[in-house]
Scaffold this motif. Structure first.
Motif, short mmCIF file in Angstrom:
data_model
loop_
_atom_site.label_atom_id
_atom_site.label_comp_id
_atom_site.label_asym_id
_atom_site.label_seq_id
_atom_site.Cartn_x
_atom_site.Cartn_y
_atom_site.Cartn_z
N TYR A 1 0.82 -1.20 0.00
CA TYR A 1 0.00 0.00 0.00
C TYR A 1 0.87 1.26 0.00
CZ TYR A 1 -3.51 -3.30 1.72
OH TYR A 1 -4.33 -4.38 1.87
N PRO A 2 0.58 2.23 -0.87
CA PRO A 2 1.32 3.50 -0.81
C PRO A 2 0.98 4.27 0.45
CG PRO A 2 -0.45 3.63 -2.42
CD PRO A 2 -0.40 2.20 -1.97
N LEU A 3 1.86 5.17 0.86
CA LEU A 3 1.65 5.93 2.09
C LEU A 3 0.36 6.74 2.04
CD1 LEU A 3 2.66 6.87 4.84
CD2 LEU A 3 3.98 8.66 3.66
N SER A 4 0.05 7.34 0.89
CA SER A 4 -1.17 8.15 0.79
C SER A 4 -2.41 7.30 1.04
CB SER A 4 -1.25 8.81 -0.59
OG SER A 4 -1.19 7.85 -1.62
N TYR A 5 -2.36 6.05 0.62
CA TYR A 5 -3.46 5.12 0.86
C TYR A 5 -3.61 4.88 2.36
CZ TYR A 5 -6.16 0.74 0.38
OH TYR A 5 -7.11 -0.24 0.47
N LYS A 6 -2.50 4.59 3.03
CA LYS A 6 -2.54 4.31 4.46
C LYS A 6 -3.07 5.50 5.25
CE LYS A 6 1.38 1.09 4.23
NZ LYS A 6 2.77 0.83 4.67
N SER B 1 -5.09 7.77 4.28
CA SER B 1 -6.49 8.08 3.98
C SER B 1 -7.45 7.01 4.49
CB SER B 1 -6.69 8.23 2.46
OG SER B 1 -6.53 6.97 1.80
N TRP B 2 -6.93 5.89 5.00
CA TRP B 2 -7.79 4.77 5.35
C TRP B 2 -8.83 5.14 6.40
CZ3 TRP B 2 -9.75 1.71 9.11
CH2 TRP B 2 -10.27 0.46 8.73
N LEU B 3 -8.40 5.70 7.53
CA LEU B 3 -9.33 6.00 8.62
C LEU B 3 -10.33 7.10 8.22
CD1 LEU B 3 -10.35 5.49 11.44
CD2 LEU B 3 -8.60 7.07 12.31
N PRO B 4 -9.90 8.23 7.65
CA PRO B 4 -10.90 9.23 7.24
C PRO B 4 -11.94 8.68 6.28
CG PRO B 4 -8.70 10.18 7.21
CD PRO B 4 -8.53 8.71 7.43
N ARG B 5 -11.51 7.84 5.33
CA ARG B 5 -12.45 7.30 4.35
C ARG B 5 -13.32 6.19 4.96
NH1 ARG B 5 -11.52 11.24 2.25
NH2 ARG B 5 -13.59 11.41 3.19
N PRO C 1 -11.39 -9.39 -9.81
CA PRO C 1 -10.24 -8.69 -9.23
C PRO C 1 -10.51 -8.13 -7.83
CG PRO C 1 -11.38 -7.26 -10.79
CD PRO C 1 -12.12 -8.57 -10.79
N HIS C 2 -9.50 -8.19 -6.98
CA HIS C 2 -9.52 -7.53 -5.68
C HIS C 2 -8.70 -6.26 -5.87
CE1 HIS C 2 -10.82 -8.20 -1.56
NE2 HIS C 2 -9.67 -7.68 -1.12
N TRP C 3 -9.34 -5.13 -6.10
CA TRP C 3 -8.65 -3.97 -6.65
C TRP C 3 -9.14 -2.67 -6.02
CZ3 TRP C 3 -10.82 -3.70 -12.39
CH2 TRP C 3 -12.22 -3.72 -12.36
N GLY C 4 -8.51 -1.57 -6.42
CA GLY C 4 -8.97 -0.24 -6.01
C GLY C 4 -8.66 0.10 -4.56
N TRP C 5 -9.08 1.31 -4.18
CA TRP C 5 -8.86 1.80 -2.82
C TRP C 5 -10.15 1.64 -2.02
CZ3 TRP C 5 -5.29 6.65 -2.19
CH2 TRP C 5 -4.06 6.40 -2.82
N GLU C 6 -9.99 1.30 -0.75
CA GLU C 6 -11.14 1.04 0.10
C GLU C 6 -11.93 2.31 0.42
OE1 GLU C 6 -9.76 -2.42 3.05
OE2 GLU C 6 -8.26 -0.86 2.70
N PHE C 7 -13.24 2.10 0.63
CA PHE C 7 -14.17 3.13 1.08
C PHE C 7 -14.28 4.29 0.09
CE2 PHE C 7 -12.10 1.22 4.89
CZ PHE C 7 -13.15 0.37 5.20
N ARG C 8 -14.18 3.97 -1.19
CA ARG C 8 -14.47 4.92 -2.27
C ARG C 8 -15.61 4.33 -3.09
NH1 ARG C 8 -9.48 5.45 0.36
NH2 ARG C 8 -8.45 7.39 -0.25
#
Length: 349
Positions: free
Chosen positions: A4-9, A11-15, A216-223
């Motif tokens: 996971y890229p840092l920006s993903y990590k 953004s996890w809790l806010p999203r 596929p298991h893809w994309g960013w969570e909670f979008r």
């Protein structure tokens, strides 16, 4: 190490607390459509469900009769096994706080009975970021448990990039893979399918199937809306010959798109809660995606129709209750239907 890229990590809790609605349903296709009119005389129905886990509840859910009937009547149900199936957890602290997943064989059996899914009509993908949460031993235990239960698996490396499953009179070639890992690649490699590019698959991988379906298991969570990279991959998969694409990982419902005549369901949300028991309400909306596939010789393997069936996961004591949106009432129904209009373009397709 995870990928996971840092920006993903960051953004996890806010999203998680407030899933993103950045996007527009107008950019996607209808959430239900008849693609062959008149419909073929003989069809096979596939029913796709989202992520399955015991993180939010250790008890089997209560399922609305209409939803249970929908799943019970399908020729094949396809879901994502988001948790390793183990009798003894190995990562105790992470499992206790919910960052590491695990469920017991008894929980899965009881849950499948509650929602009306037969073991011999079920295929579960093991290609997801949590499948090694209990280590390599937990993965092997999961494979053994599903084999013992008579449940077919997809997304395992030893089965090849495309695994064939019989559904009624058809053979469906499922290519399940994960783009995300919660552990180092060396841990996933040889166990879980992680290659998303068919050009790197062995020769002949796409043969001997009436319909090719990518999972596929893809994309960013909670979008609620897919990223451009997901749309690009979906287009590539269709160009490579896939006639259906149904994804997981976002934990919220995502829209359906049509690439030519190929349906792409980007994300179905959770089927059984994979986050906290008191998860924010947008993450409690999921979908069952049914696809009718022609079994007639002149149109064999072509998608004749599809439909998204939204439902919600409500808390009832210590367990979840699965309820179609049409059975909700008052402000709760209005709020859910407003979100469905934003995401699918319709409250109830």
């Amino acid at each position: 190490m995870s990928n996971y890229p840092l920006s993903y990590k960051l953004s996890w809790l806010p999203r998680f607390l407030k899933p993103s609605l950045h996007g527009d349903a107008k950019d996607f296709g209808p959430a239900a459509a008849d693609l062959m009119v008149p419909r073929p005389a003989r069809t096979v129905q596939l029913a796709f469900i989202g992520d399955i886990s015991a993180v939010a509840s250790r008890q089997a859910p209560i399922c609305d009769p209409a939803l249970k009937s929908l799943l019970g009547s399908a020729d094949l149900v396809i879901g994502n096994c988001e948790s390793p199936i183990v009798e003894r957890v190995r990562a105790r602290f992470g499992t206790q706080i919910g960052t590491r997943h695990a469920m017991t064989e008894a929980f899965l059996v009881d849950a499948l009975t509650a929602v009306g899914v037969r073991h011999d009509r079920l295929a579960l993908s093991l290609a997801n970021n949590h499948m090694l949460d209990q280590g390599a031993e937990g993965f092997e235990e999961t494979v053994a448990a599903l084999r013992r239960l008579g449940i077919q698996t997809i997304g395992t490396a030893d089965g090849g990039p495309v695994q064939r499953v019989n559904a009624g009179d058809l053979t469906i070639g499922f290519a399940a893979f994960t783009m995300w890992r919660n552990a180092a690649e060396v841990v996933f490699s040889g166990r879980v399918s992680i290659e998303a590019n068919p050009e790197r698959w062995p020769a002949g991988s796409l043969e001997r199937a009436d319909l090719l379906c990518a999972v596929p298991h893809w994309g960013w969570e909670f979008r609620h809306f897919p990223q451009p990279e997901m749309a690009a991959l979906a287009n590539k998969l269709v160009a490579d010959g896939f006639g259906l694409v149904v994804g997981h990982h976002a934990h919220v419902l995502q829209p359906v798109s049509l690439i030519g005549r190929v349906p792409v369901a980007y994300g179905l949300g959770d089927f059984l809660g994979t986050a906290l028991a008191r998860q924010p309400w947008p993450g409690r909306i999921g979908g069952v995606f049914t696809v009718d596939v022609s079994a007639e010789p002149e149109s064999l393997g072509k998608v004749a129709a599809y439909r998204m069936h939204p439902f919600t996961r409500l808390r009832e004591g210590g367990r979840e209750r699965l309820v179609p949106v049409t059975e909700l009432a008052g402000k709760w129904r209005a709020r859910v239907e407003e979100r469905l209009v934003r995401v699918l373009g319709a409250a109830q397709p």
